[in-house]
Design a protein around this motif. Sequence first.
Motif, PDB file in Angstrom:
ATOM      1  N   GLU A   1       0.870  -1.119   0.009  1.00 49.61           N
ATOM      2  CA  GLU A   1      -0.028   0.036  -0.085  1.00 49.61           C
ATOM      3  C   GLU A   1       0.774   1.356  -0.054  1.00 49.61           C
ATOM      4  O   GLU A   1       0.546   2.333  -0.540  1.00 49.61           O
ATOM      5  N   ARG A   2       2.028   1.208   0.659  1.00 44.99           N
ATOM      6  CA  ARG A   2       3.094   2.209   0.802  1.00 44.99           C
ATOM      7  C   ARG A   2       3.398   2.595  -0.837  1.00 44.99           C
ATOM      8  O   ARG A   2       3.583   3.982  -1.159  1.00 44.99           O
ATOM      9  N   GLN A   3       3.619   1.761  -1.321  1.00 45.26           N
ATOM     10  CA  GLN A   3       4.320   1.747  -2.960  1.00 45.26           C
ATOM     11  C   GLN A   3       3.213   2.461  -3.549  1.00 45.26           C
ATOM     12  O   GLN A   3       3.485   3.072  -4.599  1.00 45.26           O
ATOM     13  N   ARG A   4       1.904   1.953  -3.331  1.00 46.81           N
ATOM     14  CA  ARG A   4       0.684   2.460  -4.139  1.00 46.81           C
ATOM     15  C   ARG A   4       0.553   4.102  -3.954  1.00 46.81           C
ATOM     16  O   ARG A   4       0.218   4.727  -4.951  1.00 46.81           O
ATOM     17  N   VAL A   5       0.574   4.340  -2.554  1.00 45.51           N
ATOM     18  CA  VAL A   5       0.758   5.741  -2.450  1.00 45.51           C
ATOM     19  C   VAL A   5       1.855   6.485  -3.247  1.00 45.51           C
ATOM     20  O   VAL A   5       1.532   7.525  -3.737  1.00 45.51           O
ATOM     21  N   ALA A   6       2.998   5.970  -3.136  1.00 46.79           N
ATOM     22  CA  ALA A   6       4.286   6.641  -3.680  1.00 46.79           C
ATOM     23  C   ALA A   6       3.797   6.568  -5.381  1.00 46.79           C
ATOM     24  O   ALA A   6       4.346   7.709  -5.908  1.00 46.79           O
ATOM     25  N   ILE A   7       3.148   5.499  -5.849  1.00 49.42           N
ATOM     26  CA  ILE A   7       2.896   5.820  -7.474  1.00 49.42           C
ATOM     27  C   ILE A   7       1.871   6.810  -7.447  1.00 49.42           C
ATOM     28  O   ILE A   7       2.170   7.708  -8.537  1.00 49.42           O
ATOM     29  N   ALA A   8       1.034   6.926  -6.763  1.00 48.63           N
ATOM     30  CA  ALA A   8      -0.028   7.972  -6.992  1.00 48.63           C
ATOM     31  C   ALA A   8       0.727   9.349  -6.755  1.00 48.63           C
ATOM     32  O   ALA A   8       0.306  10.319  -7.534  1.00 48.63           O
ATOM     33  N   ARG A   9       1.485   9.492  -5.874  1.00 46.06           N
ATOM     34  CA  ARG A   9       2.227  10.897  -5.640  1.00 46.06           C
ATOM     35  C   ARG A   9       3.015  11.078  -6.751  1.00 46.06           C
ATOM     36  O   ARG A   9       3.193  12.291  -7.366  1.00 46.06           O
ATOM     37  N   ALA A  10       3.737  10.036  -7.624  1.00 43.64           N
ATOM     38  CA  ALA A  10       4.450  10.122  -8.579  1.00 43.64           C
ATOM     39  C   ALA A  10       3.518  11.024  -9.900  1.00 43.64           C
ATOM     40  O   ALA A  10       4.333  11.320 -10.842  1.00 43.64           O
ATOM     41  N   LEU A  11       2.369  10.541  -9.843  1.00 43.48           N
ATOM     42  CA  LEU A  11       1.425  10.795 -10.924  1.00 43.48           C
ATOM     43  C   LEU A  11       0.831  12.403 -10.656  1.00 43.48           C
ATOM     44  O   LEU A  11      -0.275  12.601 -11.583  1.00 43.48           O
ATOM     45  N   ALA A  12       1.149  12.902  -9.464  1.00 50.82           N
ATOM     46  CA  ALA A  12       0.177  14.075  -9.039  1.00 50.82           C
ATOM     47  C   ALA A  12       0.085  15.046 -10.230  1.00 50.82           C
ATOM     48  O   ALA A  12      -0.851  15.795 -10.224  1.00 50.82           O
ATOM     49  N   ASN A  13       1.423  15.328 -10.972  1.00 51.10           N
ATOM     50  CA  ASN A  13       1.331  16.431 -11.974  1.00 51.10           C
ATOM     51  C   ASN A  13       1.272  15.819 -13.423  1.00 51.10           C
ATOM     52  O   ASN A  13       1.694  16.581 -14.305  1.00 51.10           O
ATOM     53  N   GLU A  14       0.567  14.932 -13.524  1.00 51.89           N
ATOM     54  CA  GLU A  14       0.503  14.253 -14.639  1.00 51.89           C
ATOM     55  C   GLU A  14       1.726  14.161 -15.685  1.00 51.89           C
ATOM     56  O   GLU A  14       1.797  14.705 -16.692  1.00 51.89           O
ATOM     57  N   PRO A  15       2.965  13.575 -15.142  1.00 53.46           N
ATOM     58  CA  PRO A  15       4.157  13.403 -15.981  1.00 53.46           C
ATOM     59  C   PRO A  15       4.191  12.732 -17.064  1.00 53.46           C
ATOM     60  O   PRO A  15       3.253  12.025 -17.301  1.00 53.46           O
ATOM     61  N   ALA A  16       4.797  12.916 -18.169  1.00 54.87           N
ATOM     62  CA  ALA A  16       5.071  12.252 -19.072  1.00 54.87           C
ATOM     63  C   ALA A  16       5.956  10.846 -19.040  1.00 54.87           C
ATOM     64  O   ALA A  16       5.976   9.860 -19.732  1.00 54.87           O
ATOM     65  N   LEU A  17       6.846  10.828 -17.715  1.00 53.29           N
ATOM     66  CA  LEU A  17       7.648   9.699 -17.582  1.00 53.29           C
ATOM     67  C   LEU A  17       7.554   9.582 -16.246  1.00 53.29           C
ATOM     68  O   LEU A  17       7.685  10.170 -15.443  1.00 53.29           O
ATOM     69  N   LEU A  18       7.826   8.162 -15.998  1.00 50.07           N
ATOM     70  CA  LEU A  18       7.844   7.655 -14.568  1.00 50.07           C
ATOM     71  C   LEU A  18       9.355   6.897 -14.597  1.00 50.07           C
ATOM     72  O   LEU A  18       9.697   6.331 -15.363  1.00 50.07           O
ATOM     73  N   LEU A  19      10.034   7.454 -13.411  1.00 53.63           N
ATOM     74  CA  LEU A  19      11.511   6.932 -13.090  1.00 53.63           C
ATOM     75  C   LEU A  19      11.298   6.120 -11.893  1.00 53.63           C
ATOM     76  O   LEU A  19      11.071   6.807 -10.948  1.00 53.63           O
ATOM     77  N   ALA A  20      11.479   4.983 -11.962  1.00 58.36           N
ATOM     78  CA  ALA A  20      11.412   3.983 -10.881  1.00 58.36           C
ATOM     79  C   ALA A  20      12.471   3.094 -10.487  1.00 58.36           C
ATOM     80  O   ALA A  20      13.209   2.554 -11.240  1.00 58.36           O
ATOM     81  N   ASP A  21      13.110   3.248  -9.193  1.00 53.81           N
ATOM     82  CA  ASP A  21      14.368   2.376  -8.763  1.00 53.81           C
ATOM     83  C   ASP A  21      13.672   1.477  -7.994  1.00 53.81           C
ATOM     84  O   ASP A  21      13.345   1.645  -6.859  1.00 53.81           O
ATOM     85  N   GLU A  22      13.951   0.126  -8.382  1.00 54.61           N
ATOM     86  CA  GLU A  22      13.693  -0.893  -7.865  1.00 54.61           C
ATOM     87  C   GLU A  22      12.167  -0.881  -6.917  1.00 54.61           C
ATOM     88  O   GLU A  22      11.911  -0.968  -5.651  1.00 54.61           O
ATOM     89  N   PRO A  23      10.952  -0.555  -7.677  1.00 51.62           N
ATOM     90  CA  PRO A  23       9.869  -0.080  -6.813  1.00 51.62           C
ATOM     91  C   PRO A  23       9.245  -1.524  -6.408  1.00 51.62           C
ATOM     92  O   PRO A  23       8.482  -1.366  -5.639  1.00 51.62           O
ATOM     93  N   THR A  24       9.798  -2.716  -6.822  1.00 47.21           N
ATOM     94  CA  THR A  24       9.040  -3.766  -6.203  1.00 47.21           C
ATOM     95  C   THR A  24      10.142  -4.554  -5.426  1.00 47.21           C
ATOM     96  O   THR A  24       9.646  -5.810  -4.772  1.00 47.21           O
ATOM     97  N   GLY A  25      11.272  -3.925  -5.016  1.00 45.94           N
ATOM     98  CA  GLY A  25      12.444  -4.698  -4.456  1.00 45.94           C
ATOM     99  C   GLY A  25      11.912  -4.882  -2.982  1.00 45.94           C
ATOM    100  O   GLY A  25      12.417  -6.029  -2.438  1.00 45.94           O
ATOM    101  N   ASN A  26      11.052  -4.343  -2.410  1.00 40.63           N
ATOM    102  CA  ASN A  26      10.749  -4.809  -0.895  1.00 40.63           C
ATOM    103  C   ASN A  26       9.544  -5.598  -0.775  1.00 40.63           C
ATOM    104  O   ASN A  26       9.217  -5.802   0.278  1.00 40.63           O
ATOM    105  N   LEU A  27       8.824  -5.963  -2.056  1.00 46.56           N
ATOM    106  CA  LEU A  27       7.506  -6.743  -2.209  1.00 46.56           C
ATOM    107  C   LEU A  27       7.538  -8.267  -2.061  1.00 46.56           C
ATOM    108  O   LEU A  27       8.690  -8.580  -2.645  1.00 46.56           O
ATOM    109  N   ASP A  28       6.735  -9.154  -1.702  1.00 47.83           N
ATOM    110  CA  ASP A  28       6.659 -10.264  -1.908  1.00 47.83           C
ATOM    111  C   ASP A  28       6.274 -10.612  -3.278  1.00 47.83           C
ATOM    112  O   ASP A  28       5.658  -9.586  -4.117  1.00 47.83           O
ATOM    113  N   SER A  29       6.208 -11.770  -3.802  1.00 43.47           N
ATOM    114  CA  SER A  29       5.948 -12.066  -5.150  1.00 43.47           C
ATOM    115  C   SER A  29       4.478 -11.596  -5.457  1.00 43.47           C
ATOM    116  O   SER A  29       4.320 -11.147  -6.624  1.00 43.47           O
TER     117      SER A  29
END
Length: 230
Positions: A154-182
Amino acid sequence: MTEHDSNRQAEPPLLQGEALVKTYPDGDVKALRGVSLAVNAREFVAITGPSGCGKSTLLHLLGGLDRPTSGTVRYKGTPLSQLDLDRYRACEVGFVFQAFHLIPTLTALENVQIPMFPGGRPRAQRPRVARRLLEEVGLPHRIGHGPRSLSIGERQRVAIARALANEPALLLADEPTGNLDSLAQQEILDLLARLRSERSISLLMITHSPEVAAAADRVVRMKDGRILSP
């Protein structure tokens, strides 16, 4: 080759790094050694490689979080050195990190609004936009909760929502699934794929996961500050 592929190849790169070198001040560490990489509009590029090979350094240079020792980063053909970097980071690029970087004293709704302040969105619009984004990532029931009461996914989902706040053309993600189970990893990957399709955005992601890399349009492999494959 399909008509879509032909049209995409005809477009100039959305983001391009040219001969990027990054040497840290003590001079003993050259993190990047002449890296060139282009990301096209609506493309999903995965960057893989061993720890310490320069992946995160490259992402920071492309996102305007750091400056290269030499070389050029261009956004829509314009060097970052000629752009307002604060506006570029706030409005054109969304960042998603493994560690989330949520402010623990703020609710999910408040965390998502943070990028909107330098973006210039009117104050009255911010809560409404943040609520819509949290609904979009599947968290309408968690808007009033702080990060400590959210699961890691859920924290990562909040972080993704925050990344979209200003409708960017590009997302840069550094190991966004690294702390998650499969299971959570697949859910986040599916979410990013849906958002990328619905919003027609580009995604550049660092990952150690072969499963995540396999979902990309293109995989770039790095070693010792260089790209091994395009």
